[in-house]
Scaffold this motif. Structure first.
Motif, PDB file in Angstrom:
ATOM      1  N   THR A 193       7.655   3.772   1.707  1.00  0.00           N
ATOM      2  CA  THR A 193       6.834   2.666   2.341  1.00  0.00           C
ATOM      3  C   THR A 193       7.438   1.391   1.874  1.00  0.00           C
ATOM      4  N   GLY A 271       7.063   4.823  -2.917  1.00  0.00           N
ATOM      5  CA  GLY A 271       6.090   4.000  -2.504  1.00  0.00           C
ATOM      6  C   GLY A 271       6.413   2.404  -2.858  1.00  0.00           C
ATOM      7  N   VAL A 272       7.262   1.696  -2.252  1.00  0.00           N
ATOM      8  CA  VAL A 272       7.601   0.420  -2.488  1.00  0.00           C
ATOM      9  C   VAL A 272       6.809  -0.713  -1.982  1.00  0.00           C
ATOM     10  N   ALA A 273       6.206  -0.242  -1.088  1.00  0.00           N
ATOM     11  CA  ALA A 273       5.472  -1.273  -0.372  1.00  0.00           C
ATOM     12  C   ALA A 273       4.062  -2.007  -1.355  1.00  0.00           C
ATOM     13  N   ALA A 276      -2.100  -3.772   0.037  1.00  0.00           N
ATOM     14  CA  ALA A 276      -3.334  -4.637  -0.238  1.00  0.00           C
ATOM     15  C   ALA A 276      -4.473  -3.581  -1.085  1.00  0.00           C
ATOM     16  N   ASP A 277      -4.837  -3.916  -2.133  1.00  0.00           N
ATOM     17  CA  ASP A 277      -5.763  -3.197  -2.910  1.00  0.00           C
ATOM     18  C   ASP A 277      -7.210  -3.061  -2.243  1.00  0.00           C
ATOM     19  N   PRO A 304      -7.360   2.796   0.662  1.00  0.00           N
ATOM     20  CA  PRO A 304      -6.843   3.952  -0.124  1.00  0.00           C
ATOM     21  C   PRO A 304      -5.766   3.916  -0.843  1.00  0.00           C
ATOM     22  N   ASP A 305      -5.616   4.727  -1.983  1.00  0.00           N
ATOM     23  CA  ASP A 305      -4.302   4.561  -2.966  1.00  0.00           C
ATOM     24  C   ASP A 305      -3.408   5.370  -2.413  1.00  0.00           C
ATOM     25  N   ILE A 306      -2.336   4.959  -1.749  1.00  0.00           N
ATOM     26  CA  ILE A 306      -1.430   5.839  -0.829  1.00  0.00           C
ATOM     27  C   ILE A 306      -0.506   6.950  -1.956  1.00  0.00           C
ATOM     28  N   LEU A 307       0.056   6.145  -2.766  1.00  0.00           N
ATOM     29  CA  LEU A 307       0.779   6.852  -3.789  1.00  0.00           C
ATOM     30  C   LEU A 307       0.008   7.887  -4.716  1.00  0.00           C
ATOM     31  N   GLY A 322       6.883   5.590  -7.708  1.00  0.00           N
ATOM     32  CA  GLY A 322       6.146   4.548  -7.517  1.00  0.00           C
ATOM     33  C   GLY A 322       6.836   3.210  -8.037  1.00  0.00           C
ATOM     34  N   PHE A 323       6.107   1.924  -7.457  1.00  0.00           N
ATOM     35  CA  PHE A 323       6.745   0.739  -7.948  1.00  0.00           C
ATOM     36  C   PHE A 323       5.642  -0.108  -8.686  1.00  0.00           C
ATOM     37  N   LYS A 337       0.943   3.573 -15.602  1.00  0.00           N
ATOM     38  CA  LYS A 337       0.541   3.750 -13.975  1.00  0.00           C
ATOM     39  C   LYS A 337       1.490   5.061 -13.829  1.00  0.00           C
ATOM     40  N   ARG A 340      -1.478   7.755 -14.485  1.00  0.00           N
ATOM     41  CA  ARG A 340      -2.787   7.439 -13.748  1.00  0.00           C
ATOM     42  C   ARG A 340      -2.439   8.041 -12.436  1.00  0.00           C
ATOM     43  N   LYS A 341      -1.250   7.610 -11.916  1.00  0.00           N
ATOM     44  CA  LYS A 341      -0.974   8.101 -10.212  1.00  0.00           C
ATOM     45  C   LYS A 341      -0.575   9.632 -10.207  1.00  0.00           C
TER      46      LYS A 341
HETATM   47  O1  C5P Z   1      -1.152  -0.418  -9.517  1.00  0.00           O
HETATM   48  P1  C5P Z   1      -0.757  -0.315  -8.171  1.00  0.00           P
HETATM   49  O2  C5P Z   1      -1.789   0.326  -7.444  1.00  0.00           O
HETATM   50  O3  C5P Z   1      -0.631  -1.528  -7.464  1.00  0.00           O
HETATM   51  O4  C5P Z   1       0.555   0.341  -8.074  1.00  0.00           O
HETATM   52  C1  C5P Z   1       1.775   0.100  -7.213  1.00  0.00           C
HETATM   53  C2  C5P Z   1       2.289   1.320  -6.787  1.00  0.00           C
HETATM   54  O5  C5P Z   1       1.403   2.076  -6.092  1.00  0.00           O
HETATM   55  C3  C5P Z   1       3.411   0.859  -5.763  1.00  0.00           C
HETATM   56  O6  C5P Z   1       4.250   2.196  -5.644  1.00  0.00           O
HETATM   57  C4  C5P Z   1       2.709   0.949  -4.402  1.00  0.00           C
HETATM   58  O7  C5P Z   1       3.260   1.067  -3.547  1.00  0.00           O
HETATM   59  C5  C5P Z   1       1.572   1.804  -4.594  1.00  0.00           C
HETATM   60  N1  C5P Z   1       0.402   1.873  -3.935  1.00  0.00           N
HETATM   61  C6  C5P Z   1      -0.076   2.556  -3.119  1.00  0.00           C
HETATM   62  N2  C5P Z   1      -1.194   2.288  -2.370  1.00  0.00           N
HETATM   63  C7  C5P Z   1      -2.372   1.212  -2.766  1.00  0.00           C
HETATM   64  C8  C5P Z   1      -1.699   0.509  -3.926  1.00  0.00           C
HETATM   65  C9  C5P Z   1      -0.651   0.675  -4.474  1.00  0.00           C
HETATM   66  O8  C5P Z   1       0.921   3.309  -2.574  1.00  0.00           O
HETATM   67  N3  C5P Z   1      -3.287   0.959  -2.221  1.00  0.00           N
END
Ligand code: C5P
Length: 395
Positions: A193, A271-273, A276-277, A304-307, A322-323, A337, A340-341
């Motif tokens: 992404t 997940g480079v994108a 928006a939280d 949604p938290d994609i990562l 993740g980034f 992170k 957590r992820k």
């Molecule tokens: O802490 P944060 O959620 O911002 O972590 C950043 C990482 O999570 C990035 O790799 C970003 O692409 C991914 N991300 C995601 N979905 C979200 C928020 C962040 O995949 N809603």
């Protein structure tokens, strides 16, 4: 240097006779050929001719137990530096596109971990048919190489594109492919992404961020150069799609999530994108008016938290990266992170300067038990360095 060897698959077309010249041409250039002839191919050239010219056993039948005992079909598919399909008929390319493996040639194409070069040969109408064009585009996007076809008079009397390239031209393409930089990620699927997301407030306004997509696009390009099949799921950017990369355009985080779902399974996820939280709770069809006071009670809900979803997914890729863009305590935040992820690596960077939208990046590579500080470098260089690390992981 070790002698180079190709596995030549001779398909069923009149151009098959030219493949005998190809074997001789290659021998003259110090390249050995091992040959598979399809059932159709044996109608045009005999295994004995190919064996005499190649000086090796010629394989024709998946179910030939003697040959299978000497060398299994999986081993055969990996015994050369390059697989060459000449003539590549419409039929063999259609089957390879679909992953159909009903005979020795197609099983070999499905089982191999080596690059494949196709020399198409067929009637001009068959060549121009959308099905053939679609199949060739798919094979190219899967990393296959092509030489020809040429235009000219055909054996069937028609005129146009579809003549197999001449043996010397195929031999040139083979030499170029054998001498090309190694593509260690051939056959690996990547989903990445990149860019910002846009979360609509009303028909004319949105919430977004300053992500340019440059780092994600550079990584997509670098991984493609190493042979990976890359799907780039991108928010709105001003960037060009890197060659050979499949790009899926989205706007919102939810659309990005859906596109990632569709793109799985994969071996690697990045997940480079800058997702928006939050997104506005209501996204009305009517523009919010200054006088109505609508903007002053803008409610936000979490995206949604994609990562994290990818990390928890039943189809979790083997390597999830993740980034982390931080403005302070970069390393501590990155380590937190990672846990957590639930991802394997975090690429952390300090975005307090001009990183967002700029051409340079200073990253830290973080895993469960190691960290590596990278000096400030161009985003393209950081992309190559990360891609090399990924290739090493899969060695
Ligand atoms: O802490 P944060 O959620 O911002 O972590 C950043 C990482 O999570 C990035 O790799 C970003 O692409 C991914 N991300 C995601 N979905 C979200 C928020 C962040 O995949 N809603």
């Amino acid at each position: 240097m070790a002698q180079k060897r190709i596995l030549l698959i001779i398909g069923g077309g009149i151009a098959a006779y030219k493949s005998l010249f190809l074997i001789r041409e290659l021998a003259g250039r110090g390249i050995k050929s091992r040959v598979i002839i399809t059932k159709g191919g044996t109608q045009f050239v005999t295994p004995l001719s190919a064996a005499s010219l190649s000086g090796d056993t010629v394989y024709t039948d998946l179910w030939d137990l003697t040959a299978e005992a000497e060398m299994g079909h999986i081993e055969l598919s990996r015994s050369a530096d390059l697989i060459v399909v000449a003539p590549a008929t419409a039929d063999i390319m259609a089957k390879a596109t679909q992953g159909i493996a009903g005979d020795l040639a197609t099983t070999t194409l499905l089982a191999t971990d080596k690059p494949v070069l196709y020399a198409p040969a067929m009637n001009v109408r068959m060549y121009e048919h959308p099905a053939t064009q679609r199949n060739m585009a798919q094979l190219k996007s899967d990393g296959a190489l092509f030489v020809g076809p040429d235009a000219g008079e055909m054996a069937c009397g028609e005129f146009g594109e579809g003549r197999m390239a001449e043996p010397a031209a195929i031999a040139d393409a083979i030499e170029a492919a054998l001498n090309a930089a190694p593509r260690p990620l051939t056959g690996r699927r990547v989903v990445i992404t990149a860019g910002p997301t846009r979360e609509p407030i009303d028909p004319v306004r949105y919430l977004s961020n300053h992500s340019s997509g440059k780092q994600g696009y550079a990584i997509a390009e670098a991984l493609e150069e190493l042979g990976a099949h890359v799907t780039l799921i991108s928010g709105p950017t001003a960037l060009q799609t890197p060659d050979g990369v499949t790009r899926v355009d989205i706007e919102t985080a939810q659309q990005m999530m859906d596109a990632v779902e569709r793109a799985l399974p994969a071996d690697i996820f990045l997940g480079v994108a800058a997702v928006a939280d939050w997104r506005p709770a209501q996204n009305g069809k009517v523009k919010i008016k200054k006088s109505g006071g609508g903007a002053s009670d803008l409610k936000l809900v979490e995206n949604p938290d994609i990562l994290k979803s990818v990390c928890d997914h039943v189809k979790r890729p083997e390597l999830v990266i993740g980034f982390a863009a931080e403005t302070n305590d970069v390393l501590d935040h990155a380590k937190a992170k990672l846990a957590r992820k639930g991802c394997d690596w975090i690429m952390a960077n300090d975005v307090s300067g001009d990183v967002m939208g700029g051409d340079h990046n200073t990253m830290i590579w973080v895993t469960k038990d190691a960290t590596e500080m990278w000096p400030k470098m161009r985003k393209a260089d950081a992309a190559h360095r990360l891609s090399k690390k990924i290739a090493e992981y899969f060695e």
